[in-house]
Design an enzyme around this catalytic site. Sequence first.
Site, PDB file in Angstrom:
ATOM      1  N   GLU A   1      80.559 -16.041  54.033  1.00 53.13           N
ATOM      2  CA  GLU A   1      81.357 -17.186  53.602  1.00 53.13           C
ATOM      3  C   GLU A   1      80.615 -18.468  53.970  1.00 53.13           C
ATOM      4  O   GLU A   1      80.117 -18.575  55.084  1.00 53.13           O
ATOM      5  CB  GLU A   1      82.733 -17.191  54.271  1.00 53.13           C
ATOM      6  CG  GLU A   1      83.627 -18.274  53.678  1.00 53.13           C
ATOM      7  CD  GLU A   1      85.044 -18.270  54.267  1.00 53.13           C
ATOM      8  OE1 GLU A   1      85.328 -17.491  55.179  1.00 53.13           O
ATOM      9  OE2 GLU A   1      85.838 -19.075  53.782  1.00 53.13           O
TER      10      GLU A   1
ATOM     11  N   MET B   1      84.954 -14.432  61.478  1.00 53.66           N
ATOM     12  CA  MET B   1      84.970 -14.235  60.028  1.00 53.66           C
ATOM     13  C   MET B   1      85.724 -12.961  59.655  1.00 53.66           C
ATOM     14  O   MET B   1      85.502 -11.900  60.243  1.00 53.66           O
ATOM     15  CB  MET B   1      83.527 -14.185  59.520  1.00 53.66           C
ATOM     16  CG  MET B   1      83.399 -14.004  58.030  1.00 53.66           C
ATOM     17  SD  MET B   1      84.110 -15.407  57.134  1.00 53.66           S
ATOM     18  CE  MET B   1      84.690 -14.573  55.663  1.00 53.66           C
ATOM     19  N   GLU B   2      86.567 -13.094  58.632  1.00 51.74           N
ATOM     20  CA  GLU B   2      87.539 -12.060  58.275  1.00 51.74           C
ATOM     21  C   GLU B   2      87.022 -10.991  57.323  1.00 51.74           C
ATOM     22  O   GLU B   2      87.824 -10.397  56.577  1.00 51.74           O
ATOM     23  CB  GLU B   2      88.764 -12.734  57.649  1.00 51.74           C
ATOM     24  CG  GLU B   2      88.540 -13.340  56.245  1.00 51.74           C
ATOM     25  CD  GLU B   2      88.230 -14.829  56.230  1.00 51.74           C
ATOM     26  OE1 GLU B   2      87.728 -15.338  57.251  1.00 51.74           O
ATOM     27  OE2 GLU B   2      88.471 -15.480  55.206  1.00 51.74           O
ATOM     28  N   ASN B   3      85.733 -10.670  57.296  1.00 52.71           N
ATOM     29  CA  ASN B   3      85.203  -9.642  56.395  1.00 52.71           C
ATOM     30  C   ASN B   3      86.086  -8.392  56.399  1.00 52.71           C
ATOM     31  O   ASN B   3      86.498  -7.923  57.449  1.00 52.71           O
ATOM     32  CB  ASN B   3      83.802  -9.224  56.852  1.00 52.71           C
ATOM     33  CG  ASN B   3      82.972 -10.398  57.270  1.00 52.71           C
ATOM     34  OD1 ASN B   3      82.692 -11.282  56.476  1.00 52.71           O
ATOM     35  ND2 ASN B   3      82.603 -10.444  58.550  1.00 52.71           N
TER      36      ASN B   3
ATOM     37  N   GLY C   1      84.109 -19.859  64.454  1.00 54.24           N
ATOM     38  CA  GLY C   1      84.830 -19.030  65.414  1.00 54.24           C
ATOM     39  C   GLY C   1      84.707 -17.546  65.111  1.00 54.24           C
ATOM     40  O   GLY C   1      84.340 -16.752  65.976  1.00 54.24           O
TER      41      GLY C   1
ATOM     42  N   GLU D   1      92.021 -13.866  62.239  1.00 51.93           N
ATOM     43  CA  GLU D   1      91.142 -13.049  61.387  1.00 51.93           C
ATOM     44  C   GLU D   1      91.880 -11.802  60.909  1.00 51.93           C
ATOM     45  O   GLU D   1      91.737 -11.396  59.761  1.00 51.93           O
ATOM     46  CB  GLU D   1      89.859 -12.666  62.118  1.00 51.93           C
ATOM     47  CG  GLU D   1      89.060 -13.828  62.704  1.00 51.93           C
ATOM     48  CD  GLU D   1      88.802 -14.982  61.752  1.00 51.93           C
ATOM     49  OE1 GLU D   1      88.702 -14.742  60.532  1.00 51.93           O
ATOM     50  OE2 GLU D   1      88.719 -16.137  62.213  1.00 51.93           O
TER      51      GLU D   1
HETATM   52  N1  TRP Z   1      86.830 -17.870  57.157  1.00 52.72           N
HETATM   53  C1  TRP Z   1      86.514 -18.118  58.532  1.00 52.72           C
HETATM   54  C2  TRP Z   1      87.831 -18.314  59.239  1.00 52.72           C
HETATM   55  O1  TRP Z   1      88.472 -19.288  59.168  1.00 52.72           O
HETATM   56  C3  TRP Z   1      85.662 -19.334  58.720  1.00 52.72           C
HETATM   57  C4  TRP Z   1      84.196 -19.128  58.792  1.00 52.72           C
HETATM   58  C5  TRP Z   1      83.553 -18.290  59.590  1.00 52.72           C
HETATM   59  C6  TRP Z   1      83.195 -19.808  58.090  1.00 52.72           C
HETATM   60  N2  TRP Z   1      82.216 -18.452  59.446  1.00 52.72           N
HETATM   61  C7  TRP Z   1      81.960 -19.371  58.531  1.00 52.72           C
HETATM   62  C8  TRP Z   1      83.216 -20.798  57.138  1.00 52.72           C
HETATM   63  C9  TRP Z   1      80.774 -19.868  58.057  1.00 52.72           C
HETATM   64  C10 TRP Z   1      82.041 -21.295  56.655  1.00 52.72           C
HETATM   65  C11 TRP Z   1      80.811 -20.847  57.101  1.00 52.72           C
HETATM   66  O2  TRP Z   1      88.353 -17.444  59.829  1.00 52.72           O
HETATM   67 ZN    ZN Z   2      90.427 -18.487  58.519  1.00 50.70          ZN
END
Ligand code: TRP
Ligand code: ZN
Length: 874
Positions: A127, A269-271, A267, A304
């Site tokens: 992301e 990432m919700e993969n 912080g 997440e």
């Molecule tokens: N989607 C993630 C969250 O809010 C945010 C995020 C994690 C992100 N890593 C990133 C956004 C790198 C941009 C680039 O939980």
């Molecule tokens: Zn988020």
Amino acid sequence: MNAVAHPVFRLEDYRQTPYTIPRTELCFNLHPEKTQVQAKLAFTPRQDTPAATPLVLDGDELILVSVAIDGKPLPQNAYSATADRLEIFNPPAAPFTLETTTQINPQANRQLMGLYRSNGIFCTQCEAEGFRRITYFYDRPDVLSVYTVRIEAEAKSCPVLLANGNPRESGALEDGRHYAVWHDPFPKPSYLFALVGGDLEAVHDTFTTAGGKKVALAIYVEKSKGNRALYAMDALKRSMRWDEEAFGREYDLDVFNIVAVSDFNMGAMENKGLNIFNDKYVLADPQTATDADYAGIERVIAHEYFHNWTGDRITCRDWFQLCLKEGLTVYRDQEFSSDQRSRPVVRIGEVRMLAAAQFPEDAGPLAHPVRPRQYAEINNFYTTTIYEKGAEVVRMVHTLLGDTLFRAGMDLYFQRHDGEACTIEDFIACFAETSGRDFSQFMLWYEQAGTPHIKAEFDFDEKGNSLTITLEQSLKSTPGQTEKQPMVLPVRFGLVGADGRDMAFQADNHVEGDVMVLSGKRQSFCFTGLKSRPVPSLLRGFSAPVTIELPLSDKDMAFLARHDSDPVNRWQALNRLLLKTCAQMAQTASAPDEQLVDLIGEIAGDETLDPAFRVMCLSIPSEAEIARVIDHDVDPERIFAAWQGLLAAIAQKHQVHFLALWQNIDRKAPYSPDAASAGKRALANILLDYLARAENAPQRAADAYGKADNMTDRIAALRILAHQFPHAEQTKAALQDFATRFAADPLVMDKWFAVQATRAGADTLEQVQALTEHPLFSYDNPNRVRALIATFAAGSQTGFNRADGKAYDFLAETILMIDKQNPQLASRLLTTMRSWRSLEKNRKGKIKTALEKIAHADRLSRDVNDIVTRMLHE
Ligand code: TRP
Ligand code: ZN
């Protein structure tokens, strides 16, 4: 200005892709410098796609090794490939398979986007647009595909091989290599792809869903850190249960994996099925993590996990809709934290955060709507406006509808849009439908930037025993938006009688229960049947993200601070008085309001109140918050003097009382991170801070440092020493002791860097510069840079804003240096200067020069170029 013109993306330009990708098969041959990625993508033209429509895929720093369609290598003249684009001129009219092989270099990837290595571990961050750094693809959120992923790697250095979905197969290969195959049955956009390979340790657990499905849970961390992942595991299980109970959402795969890495831009990432975390939001034990760290871990783990439904099962159509998943998921994690902890204290924390970070963003050059209509670089829109204001907008939907209709709207959203890529309109339509309410004006919350302001008038009629409350709303212009329309503002309220109780009343029809719904520019609400003059308490629970001006005397405000039945407004009333006195002290060098100082003592000693709530009341507004209310011609030295003056006055007046309170706090129970225990510790530590001020001597804090048996108490004592007594022997000894104890743990040393970087005074700059030479500091690691540089810029108002402008120059140089390797980190650092225009003339001139230096530098990233351009725009 910078020579490169960057394209701007606009919401109204949205078009579907001509082809879909129902299935994606990837095979990774992991190697530190030369990883090969074979992609086998099944393409289907959409019904309305004309024959021979070119296929144009995104790339970024890719090397194409081979390309074939339906098994046949493509001749040179059938395609064009550059590092950032692959075009197939004349693809088949029927469904076809594109096979590409690309080569990438994870070791050299310091942007931390795409596939990179962190401490020898292969991991990904896709992301928003990182997947295109792995293979050519439609790297946009509305192209959903079912992924099957095979990973091959050296067995010795990468015993653990993970990807999204469920594990399918694994085994040995020749030459000491091995492989694993993962399959994710849920169609997903490329930004949710993830892969991990490395030598990791895991903690395992299981969770049985409400529907009886047994899920294998694992949290992977660097070797020997497993025992520090137990709290995160506990938080995960609580999150899974809560989402079932509060939203009826069950988990959907056989496994759920979390991996903690030490180099990470955000912080976590919700993969799908494989969340990747900054280790700061996983690792905790009493010796290394503070109560605030535990709370942060609980919140981010929940956030997440909740994305599994709000983000993964239902994703965003395009990046303009980012708040669809982020605002909603923040709202959900806030509700989770409120249920796990003290609801009012959690809410007060959110209000403080909005006031300290989101309101300044909304009032400055980077202001943008919750749903922006254009962007030059999407990475710059992961902002507090999208996240926290986005959550406030969802909260207002809840306030307007109430529990039952809100839940019905959410249920409809999940049921109707599962498996889709949606827009804000899709989301809001669900609430409009279940409630029958018209949300067209409400949509302005997504369109109009800026913090609305409400001016209230109260008119009490003694004879008729009636009260008229008139509310008038206004909204200042923001970049690109000069005309603003009135919004829908839910104002929760109570009418507080002389006995401190809420009075009964009859009200007119724009009042819904205890909420006045302001939708006109100026509107009156009439209340009758009142026995005596009440004190109105408005915006209870902070029911709308607005500022409000109340025609209440200091006496009425103090009355609310003592008696309001809504704890959030009790705190708010006190905070208003504190802000007012601080601003006055800063502007006229006056003494603090004596009655207010007395009131603080009264609340501090009120044993009927939650200790954590008393801590909120005892922590006076920060210098940044005071600067925000002063708004222009800000002199950080005078604000600091006022801030310190108020603390000193409170400390001196209540010295004896605070000492007794401090001594009476029970310290016998063994450490536990729960909210109640944390509240007691926080009270003890803030009282200790006041005592040190009153005594003007470091010994009590030095003793507390020596006796500390957990990180919360240890760092609190160290902060008092370093901030109040920077040159004392005791301070030097404690700093030394800390550095020796935690020399092997950079994550813990971040606290040591941050404590020193946030000290007041012009010479903090030299200290920060010296610390950049420390062996544990590294410009490559985002956590280190944030702990030392970002906290300095945001947390040492007098240090960063020293009058000679040297700290601005230092930050500008640092940003330019970091921009060469990690543009996202550089542009975040730059946003710490966003309120530069409110500074007094001399500093404003100096900071402007520093910003212009950045703007004129060669080869700026798109990230930094976008922010600096907006910041300097007249
Ligand atoms: N989607 C993630 C969250 O809010 C945010 C995020 C994690 C992100 N890593 C990133 C956004 C790198 C941009 C680039 O939980
Ligand atoms: Zn988020």
